[in-house]
Design a protein around this motif. Structure first.
Motif, PDB file in Angstrom:
ATOM      1  N   GLU A  98      27.761 -50.678 -87.891  1.00 26.37           N
ATOM      2  CA  GLU A  98      28.999 -49.905 -87.774  1.00 26.37           C
ATOM      3  C   GLU A  98      28.649 -48.416 -87.661  1.00 26.37           C
ATOM      4  N   THR A  99      29.326 -47.707 -86.769  1.00 27.80           N
ATOM      5  CA  THR A  99      29.007 -46.295 -86.550  1.00 27.80           C
ATOM      6  C   THR A  99      29.949 -45.328 -87.262  1.00 27.80           C
ATOM      7  N   ASP A 100      31.060 -45.825 -87.787  1.00 22.99           N
ATOM      8  CA  ASP A 100      32.005 -44.986 -88.526  1.00 22.99           C
ATOM      9  C   ASP A 100      31.635 -45.059 -90.013  1.00 22.99           C
ATOM     10  N   PRO A 101      31.217 -43.953 -90.635  1.00 23.65           N
ATOM     11  CA  PRO A 101      30.767 -44.018 -92.027  1.00 23.65           C
ATOM     12  C   PRO A 101      31.858 -44.449 -93.005  1.00 23.65           C
ATOM     13  N   ARG A 102      33.107 -44.104 -92.726  1.00 21.99           N
ATOM     14  CA  ARG A 102      34.185 -44.541 -93.621  1.00 21.99           C
ATOM     15  C   ARG A 102      34.395 -46.051 -93.506  1.00 21.99           C
ATOM     16  N   ARG A 103      34.273 -46.551 -92.314  1.00 25.30           N
ATOM     17  CA  ARG A 103      34.362 -47.999 -92.130  1.00 25.30           C
ATOM     18  C   ARG A 103      33.161 -48.683 -92.781  1.00 25.30           C
ATOM     19  N   GLN A 104      31.988 -48.064 -92.702  1.00 23.59           N
ATOM     20  CA  GLN A 104      30.814 -48.610 -93.382  1.00 23.59           C
ATOM     21  C   GLN A 104      31.071 -48.746 -94.883  1.00 23.59           C
ATOM     22  N   ILE A 105      31.625 -47.703 -95.472  1.00 24.37           N
ATOM     23  CA  ILE A 105      31.889 -47.731 -96.910  1.00 24.37           C
ATOM     24  C   ILE A 105      32.932 -48.787 -97.243  1.00 24.37           C
ATOM     25  N   ALA A 106      33.948 -48.936 -96.402  1.00 18.90           N
ATOM     26  CA  ALA A 106      34.963 -49.967 -96.637  1.00 18.90           C
ATOM     27  C   ALA A 106      34.342 -51.362 -96.590  1.00 18.90           C
ATOM     28  N   LEU A 107      33.470 -51.594 -95.616  1.00 18.56           N
ATOM     29  CA  LEU A 107      32.788 -52.890 -95.521  1.00 18.56           C
ATOM     30  C   LEU A 107      31.889 -53.119 -96.730  1.00 18.56           C
ATOM     31  N   TRP A 179      24.300 -47.155-106.667  1.00 14.48           N
ATOM     32  CA  TRP A 179      23.748 -48.049-107.688  1.00 14.48           C
ATOM     33  C   TRP A 179      24.574 -47.998-108.968  1.00 14.48           C
ATOM     34  N   THR A 180      24.960 -46.794-109.373  1.00 19.69           N
ATOM     35  CA  THR A 180      25.709 -46.633-110.621  1.00 19.69           C
ATOM     36  C   THR A 180      27.130 -47.181-110.506  1.00 19.69           C
ATOM     37  N   LEU A 181      27.812 -46.844-109.417  1.00 15.46           N
ATOM     38  CA  LEU A 181      29.216 -47.231-109.282  1.00 15.46           C
ATOM     39  C   LEU A 181      29.399 -48.720-109.007  1.00 15.46           C
ATOM     40  N   PRO A 198      41.078 -57.535-108.432  1.00 18.25           N
ATOM     41  CA  PRO A 198      39.981 -57.228-107.507  1.00 18.25           C
ATOM     42  C   PRO A 198      40.326 -56.177-106.457  1.00 18.25           C
ATOM     43  N   ASP A 199      41.544 -56.242-105.890  1.00 22.32           N
ATOM     44  CA  ASP A 199      41.865 -55.298-104.822  1.00 22.32           C
ATOM     45  C   ASP A 199      41.937 -53.863-105.327  1.00 22.32           C
ATOM     46  N   ARG A 200      42.350 -53.684-106.590  1.00 19.39           N
ATOM     47  CA  ARG A 200      42.389 -52.329-107.132  1.00 19.39           C
ATOM     48  C   ARG A 200      40.978 -51.794-107.337  1.00 19.39           C
ATOM     49  N   TYR A 201      40.075 -52.635-107.838  1.00 22.81           N
ATOM     50  CA  TYR A 201      38.680 -52.210-107.995  1.00 22.81           C
ATOM     51  C   TYR A 201      38.081 -51.856-106.632  1.00 22.81           C
ATOM     52  N   ARG A 206      36.015 -47.842-102.899  1.00 26.81           N
ATOM     53  CA  ARG A 206      35.985 -47.283-101.542  1.00 26.81           C
ATOM     54  C   ARG A 206      36.319 -45.797-101.554  1.00 26.81           C
ATOM     55  N   THR A 207      37.418 -45.424-102.200  1.00 16.88           N
ATOM     56  CA  THR A 207      37.835 -44.019-102.179  1.00 16.88           C
ATOM     57  C   THR A 207      36.861 -43.137-102.964  1.00 16.88           C
ATOM     58  N   THR A 208      36.319 -43.651-104.058  1.00 19.44           N
ATOM     59  CA  THR A 208      35.367 -42.868-104.852  1.00 19.44           C
ATOM     60  C   THR A 208      34.082 -42.621-104.074  1.00 19.44           C
ATOM     61  N   LEU A 209      33.619 -43.632-103.351  1.00 22.49           N
ATOM     62  CA  LEU A 209      32.413 -43.457-102.546  1.00 22.49           C
ATOM     63  C   LEU A 209      32.666 -42.523-101.363  1.00 22.49           C
ATOM     64  N   GLU A 210      33.817 -42.647-100.736  1.00 23.85           N
ATOM     65  CA  GLU A 210      34.139 -41.720 -99.645  1.00 23.85           C
ATOM     66  C   GLU A 210      34.141 -40.277-100.149  1.00 23.85           C
ATOM     67  N   ASP A 211      34.808 -40.055-101.290  1.00 29.77           N
ATOM     68  CA  ASP A 211      34.904 -38.700-101.835  1.00 29.77           C
ATOM     69  C   ASP A 211      33.541 -38.183-102.305  1.00 29.77           C
TER      70      ASP A 211
END
Length: 215
Positions: A98-107, A179-181, A198-201, A206-211
């Protein structure tokens, strides 16, 4: 004149499939017993009985009780017994390409959630056993520190290949955040102690890693 049948070409794949089936049954029986009785309370004789094989077969396949635990953990983490390294499986490879980093993080967040949900019950058992068994403690240390840290370094590199990281963060720092999160302990705190579904976690991760990782 009829040609003789070459039985070897047929019997070898059949034998291999039977061996894989036996291995799956032994691992399934081991996981069930580890969860029900704990590591210390599970004997290889009980595993053999549960899998309907001999104790010698269990020893032949796994070498020891620790070897069986290692194989069980590998199967639970990977989701199956395929002899394919975790990051070379289809879902991680989809993230890699995947070339979109936000999509990478979502996956990544979606995939790691599934993995954490699978391993949670077994890791609870492993943590308890590690407190009293040095071999199990060494196994858990290797799984959660060396192997998982190494995997997170690879994942961080995949993300960094598509986007500069926040504040020129080095890949090693991004790997430490990943690794930590995604630790089993933090997952347990959110899912069990806080009662998050699960969906809330997944959304939080996702949002924490993006930020935390992206500019």
């Amino acid at each position: 004149m009829p040609q003789p049948v070459n039985r070897r070409s047929y019997s070898s794949p059949l034998r291999a499939e039977r061996a894989r089936g036996t291995r799956r049954r032994v691992i399934a029986a081991a996981v069930e017993l580890f969860l029900a009785r704990g590591y210390a309370g599970t004997t290889l004789a009980a595993v053999a009985a549960g899998a309907q094989v001999s104790v010698d077969t269990v020893f032949h396949l796994f070498g020891s009780k620790r070897g069986l635990l290692q194989a069980a953990m590998d199967t639970v983490i990977g989701g199956d017994d395929a002899d394919v390294p975790l990051l070379e499986r289809p879902d991680p490879q989809t993230m890699r390409t995947e070339t979109d980093p936000r999509r990478q993080i979502a996956l990544f967040a979606h995939g790691i959630l599934g993995q954490l949900e699978r391993i949670a019950p077994v890791d609870d058992m492993l943590r308890s056993a590690a407190a009293v068994d040095a071999d199990v403690a060494a196994l858990r240390e290797d799984l959660h520190h060396r192997q998982r840290r190494q995997a997170m370094t690879t994942v961080a590199g995949w993300i960094a290949s598509n986007s500069p990281l926040r504040d020129a963060m080095p890949v090693e720092e991004a790997a430490a955040i990943l690794w930590t999160l995604t630790s089993p302990e933090l997952h347990h705190m959110f899912r069990v102690d806080c009662g998050w579904p699960p969906d809330r976690y997944e959304r939080w991760l996702r949002t924490t890693l993006e930020d935390g990782l992206l500019p």
